[in-house]
Design a protein around this motif. Sequence first.
Motif, PDB file in Angstrom:
ATOM      1  N   ALA A 117       0.834  -1.197   0.000  1.00 40.57           N
ATOM      2  CA  ALA A 117       0.000   0.000   0.000  1.00 40.57           C
ATOM      3  C   ALA A 117       0.868   1.245   0.000  1.00 40.57           C
ATOM      4  O   ALA A 117       2.014   1.228   0.431  1.00 40.57           O
ATOM      5  N   GLY A 132       0.243  -4.730   1.505  1.00 44.09           N
ATOM      6  CA  GLY A 132      -1.121  -4.985   1.061  1.00 44.09           C
ATOM      7  C   GLY A 132      -2.094  -4.167   1.893  1.00 44.09           C
ATOM      8  O   GLY A 132      -1.934  -2.961   2.047  1.00 44.09           O
ATOM      9  N   GLU A 133      -3.056  -4.833   2.457  1.00 46.01           N
ATOM     10  CA  GLU A 133      -4.090  -4.182   3.271  1.00 46.01           C
ATOM     11  C   GLU A 133      -3.680  -4.050   4.737  1.00 46.01           C
ATOM     12  O   GLU A 133      -4.392  -3.452   5.525  1.00 46.01           O
ATOM     13  N   ARG A 134      -2.556  -4.605   5.101  1.00 44.39           N
ATOM     14  CA  ARG A 134      -2.146  -4.653   6.505  1.00 44.39           C
ATOM     15  C   ARG A 134      -0.975  -3.733   6.793  1.00 44.39           C
ATOM     16  O   ARG A 134      -0.204  -3.396   5.910  1.00 44.39           O
TER      17      ARG A 134
END
Length: 196
Positions: A10, A88-90
């Motif tokens: 991200a 990623g999303e974390r």
Amino acid sequence: MLVDTSHTIAAPDTDTAGSPPPDAARLELAPTRADQTVLDGGWWPRSWDAAAEVPGLVVALAERYGPIRHVMLSSATWDGGVRRLAVGERTVRMGWFASQDSALAIAITDKDDQIDLLVVPPATTPAAAHQAMAAAADPGDSRHAAAVLAALPAATAAPANAVDGNGRRATWENEGGSTAGQAAATAAATADAGPV
């Protein structure tokens, strides 16, 4: 088992470091986790840049062990010092410890499982790196990370005068778990500065 994987990272915010998508982690993990093992596997990063290397590691470990929430590294060896990495999303928290063995990376899962990994120095030759990672992934091998690296033949790393892109000595010191020549380089730099 050699794990190669990649994943997107991200975009960074003010407290979180991010970078282009990570390279696939060069990682070998034990076939199963055993209570008596010292190491869960071996990791051979391409550089000492944590922001570039850790995301690929996190993705590979998450595929095997579930989400990773925390990674701890030696502040004496690694560059970066970021407190969080977006993967990623974390967001993965980073811990930096001068007292941590430079040959060891520790990852903590969301279930609080601890994964201890041998860190093979980036300048290590492929044959030696694979030998070290295989030893670290062997449930029957009870050596600690520094001992696995110390057992590698001296000719398996870059020449003693080799320096990585960040000016660090590229070979691993067999005693004490730091890059070889680091103390000598510091002493030489101090001597070049002249008397105080």
